[in-house]
Design an enzyme around this catalytic site. Structure first.
Site, PDB file in Angstrom:
ATOM      1  N   GLU A   1       8.424  60.129  11.194  1.00 45.59           N
ATOM      2  CA  GLU A   1       7.560  58.960  11.397  1.00 45.59           C
ATOM      3  C   GLU A   1       8.087  57.755  10.619  1.00 45.59           C
ATOM      4  OE1 GLU A   1       5.764  58.994  13.814  1.00 45.59           O
ATOM      5  OE2 GLU A   1       5.128  61.054  14.129  1.00 45.59           O
TER       6      GLU A   1
ATOM      7  N   HIS B   1      10.757  56.098  12.513  1.00 42.74           N
ATOM      8  CA  HIS B   1      10.282  55.152  13.529  1.00 42.74           C
ATOM      9  C   HIS B   1       9.993  53.784  12.913  1.00 42.74           C
ATOM     10  CE1 HIS B   1      10.335  57.934  16.728  1.00 42.74           C
ATOM     11  NE2 HIS B   1       9.220  58.595  16.445  1.00 42.74           N
TER      12      HIS B   1
ATOM     13  N   HIS C   1      13.644  58.157  19.414  1.00 46.62           N
ATOM     14  CA  HIS C   1      13.834  59.602  19.511  1.00 46.62           C
ATOM     15  C   HIS C   1      15.296  59.880  19.835  1.00 46.62           C
ATOM     16  CE1 HIS C   1       9.324  60.409  20.139  1.00 46.62           C
ATOM     17  NE2 HIS C   1       9.676  60.477  18.873  1.00 46.62           N
ATOM     18  N   CYS C   2      15.772  60.989  19.302  1.00 44.25           N
ATOM     19  CA  CYS C   2      17.186  61.311  19.400  1.00 44.25           C
ATOM     20  C   CYS C   2      17.332  62.608  20.189  1.00 44.25           C
ATOM     21  CB  CYS C   2      17.731  61.474  17.981  1.00 44.25           C
ATOM     22  SG  CYS C   2      19.422  62.011  17.911  1.00 44.25           S
TER      23      CYS C   2
ATOM     24  N   CYS D   1      18.594  66.939  15.005  1.00 45.52           N
ATOM     25  CA  CYS D   1      18.244  65.694  14.307  1.00 45.52           C
ATOM     26  C   CYS D   1      16.732  65.627  14.103  1.00 45.52           C
ATOM     27  CB  CYS D   1      18.709  64.506  15.125  1.00 45.52           C
ATOM     28  SG  CYS D   1      18.250  62.928  14.399  1.00 45.52           S
TER      29      CYS D   1
ATOM     30  N   CYS E   1      21.962  58.579  14.005  1.00 49.17           N
ATOM     31  CA  CYS E   1      20.725  57.987  13.509  1.00 49.17           C
ATOM     32  C   CYS E   1      20.902  57.435  12.098  1.00 49.17           C
ATOM     33  CB  CYS E   1      19.580  58.997  13.540  1.00 49.17           C
ATOM     34  SG  CYS E   1      19.014  59.349  15.212  1.00 49.17           S
TER      35      CYS E   1
HETATM   36 ZN   LIG Z   1       8.506  60.398  17.233  1.00 52.90          ZN
HETATM   37 ZN   LIG Z   2      19.608  61.569  15.693  1.00 56.07          ZN
END
Ligand SMILES: [Zn+2]
Ligand SMILES: [Zn+2]
Lengths: 171, 448
Positions: free
Chosen positions: A127, A130, A136-137, A142, A164
């Protein structure tokens, strides 16, 4: 700086705060939340409206902190969905995570405090990710992979994948 | 993002619009909302959308009528209807008019995200101009497997070959030789790499637990099953499932597994809905399964199903020339992780490390180096940093009456080996808490 607010959270917050401190390499402060969460209770569902809570967190946010993460033991929902593990505003300042459905006991299984702690860390990092603008990955390991089932949380790691973390550094 | 998915959420309730918008935004979609029919039509005239989430019951114009109007503007639009239980009839009507699907509020987040993902996938397939270029990026490189010895080079070639096919693979090797790493290398170099690799450790579980883990269960399947739980086979859909210590599963599970391999269909415990899943199977064993087949403790038909492609992993002793490379790799890895600037090991120490028998193979070596990095002082690891004689584990002789402490030590080591060093699982097997296991590890200098 990250501020951790506890809302009806019975567990120990210290391990999470230490872990987040190491992960995000920033100071993490802990404080109990001041507003009355009963305002967000949906009587019929006996669950708490997480979107409304995040909105409130955004209003109350002290200007000195960078991100606010509320940690709660309450069962969260958003309208239309039966539940959520947590919620965040993409590129926002505030997020919330709930331990309620991360606890094995909720699924009729034996208590497992270590697993619960691990899941809570993953959802907290997710979170917060974000709020730092991470989407989202698709990398299965991940932490930013979206999980809608508790078992799915267990299959991802608590870490960001290379892509990321690169993106996070750029933020 | 040229290929960004766009979504329009139409609902008269602000809280619904906003929370759904925030829920979908992390997917990377462009999300817009409309509070009513007029606004929805305006937005669709202004820009195009892939998916519309449409509340069926709104003041002014009903959802069915709005659906028709939206379609008049864009015939390709994928519309998902949202409805309360009371209006299922309307939803069915909507489906007849070409809605993609409908959901009843409140919906399970998993169901909603799957529905939307499927809708997007379908749109992608329809748009034929989108050439399915294979992404070259590799999520995991085989580099994680360290070694230059001929045995390892040969193994890497085999991994590359297997990865490119969808064949069932069995990895055979002594404990600590890196079977899981090989399974990961196969999976993450295969075309299934964007889907999960699900591991099930058969060595640490009873047969009944394995069954419930594999197949999942329905709500009420047994006491305490309050919620539906997906099994690992289901979670491995489109990905792969890795059975570690496959030789440990009992006859009932062997039979069930054989059936699943043949049909790729199964039911959750306590349910009768047939679930279909598409997964690749990779299994690993440190036992000689052929022996087990001869003895009758492992089904022959299952063995042949699993052992389509066999990969044999060398012991560390068989690739002792890789030890310096491995040692330096681990020193760097743990040094970086613990922020201790080690540059290598002292020369005589490397000689000593090369001469050890390493019955626990690479894992044992890795643990020894990890400990050394913890206790040692940079820049070089010395003999003193390697605390225990690495080869304390002499052969176990059954007849021998051992001191109680020795039995305890060996027994705990056994639990740690079984669980691949997972202290929580080991504690569960031993029916003690984790702290006790940690204390014993310290006390007896166990490797895990
Ligand atoms: Zn999420
Ligand atoms: Zn990722």
């Amino acid at each position: 700086m990250i501020l951790l607010l506890t809302i009806d959270f019975a567990g120990e917050i210290k391990p999470l705060s230490d872990q987040l401190e190491a992960r995000f390499r920033t100071e993490v402060a802990v404080s109990p939340c001041e507003f009355d969460c009963r305002a967000f209770l949906d009587q019929q569902r006996n669950q708490y409206n997480s979107s409304a809570m995040v909105k409130r967190l955004e209003q109350d946010r002290p200007l000195s902190v960078c991100k606010v993460l509320a940690v709660t033991g309450l069962d969260l929902f958003i309208p239309v969905l039966t539940f959520v593990f947590g919620e965040a505003r993409l590129n926002g300042q505030c997020a919330i995570v709930s331990s309620y459905r991360l606890d094995n006991r909720f699924y009729g299984l034996a208590q497992n405090p270590a697993l619960l702690q691990e899941r809570l860390l993953k959802e907290a990092v997710h979170e917060l990710g974000h709020t730092f603008g991470l989407f989202h990955c698709h990398n299965p390991e991940c932490v930013m992979r979206s999980s809608t089932y508790v078992e799915e949380i267990d299959y991802k790691s608590s870490r960001l994948c290379g892509q990321c973390s690169d993106r996070l550094v750029k933020c | 993002m040229p290929d960004q998915v766009s979504m329009l959420i139409v609902d008269d309730e602000t809280s619904v619009r906003e929370s759904l918008m925030h829920w979908f935004m992390p997917e990377g979609y462009r999300v817009e909302t409309a509070g009513g029919a007029a606004e929805a039509l305006d937005k669709l005239r202004d820009s195009s959308f892939d998916i519309v989430l449409l509340d069926v019951k709104m003041p002014g114009m009903d959802g069915i009528e709005l659906q028709k109007r939206l379609r008049e503007i864009d015939g390709q639009l994928t519309i998902i209807i949202m409805t309360a239980y009371a209006t299922v009839d309307t939803a069915i009507q909507a489906l007849k008019q070409g809605a993609y699907d409908y959901i009843t509020k409140p919906v399970d987040p998993d169901d909603l995200s799957r529905l939307v993902r499927n809708a997007i996938e379908q749109r992608r397939l329809i748009r034929e101009n989108l050439s399915l270029k294979e992404e070259i990026s590799s999520l995991i490189s085989v580099d994680e497997i360290v070694g230059e010895s001929p045995r390892i080079q040969e193994m890497l070639k085999v991994i590359q070959t297997v990865a490119q096919t969808d064949v069932t693979a069995m990895i055979q090797g002594a404990s600590g030789t890196g079977k899981e790493l090989v399974a990961r290398a196969i999976h993450f170099n295969s075309k299934r790499k964007y889907f999960p690799l699900i591991t099930i450790n058969c060595g640490a579980m009873t047969d009944t637990l394995v069954e419930s883990e594999l197949f999942g269960h329905e709500r009420g399947a047994f006491t305490g099953a309050q919620y539906r739980r997906k099994g690992k086979l289901e979670l491995a859909h489109k990905g792969a499932i890795f059975f570690d210590e496959i030789g440990n599963i009992g006859s009932k599970t062997q039979m069930d597994l054989l059936r699943v391999i043949e049909t790729k269909r199964f039911t959750r415990l306590g349910g009768n809905q047939v679930v279909e899943a598409d997964f690749r199977i990779i299994s690993a064993t440190n036992r000689n399964l052929e022996e087990a087949v001869k003895e009758g403790s492992f089904r022959e038909d299952l063995y042949y199903r699993l052992n389509v492609f066999n990969i044999q992993l060398p012991t560390l002793k068989e690739r002792a020339s890789d030890i310096p490379l491995l040692v330096n790799h681990f020193v760097r890895k743990f040094g970086t992780a613990m922020n201790k600037p080690f540059t290598g090991v002292a020369p005589h120490t490397m000689e000593w490390l090369k001469q050890q028998p390493w019955p626990g193979n690479v894992r044992e070596l890795q643990n020894a180096i990890e400990r050394a990095v913890v206790v040692g002082k940079p820049p070089l690891i010395s003999m003193d940093d390697l605390p225990c004689p690495v080869n304390w584990r002499s052969s176990l002789e059954a007849e021998e009456v051992l001191p109680l402490a020795e039995v305890e030590k060996r027994h705990i080591q056994l639990a740690l080996d079984r669980t691949r060093g997972n202290v929580s699982l080991a504690a569960q097997l031993l029916e003690v808490d984790r702290a006790t296991v940690y204390n014993k590890i310290k006390k007896y200098c166990l490797s895990y």
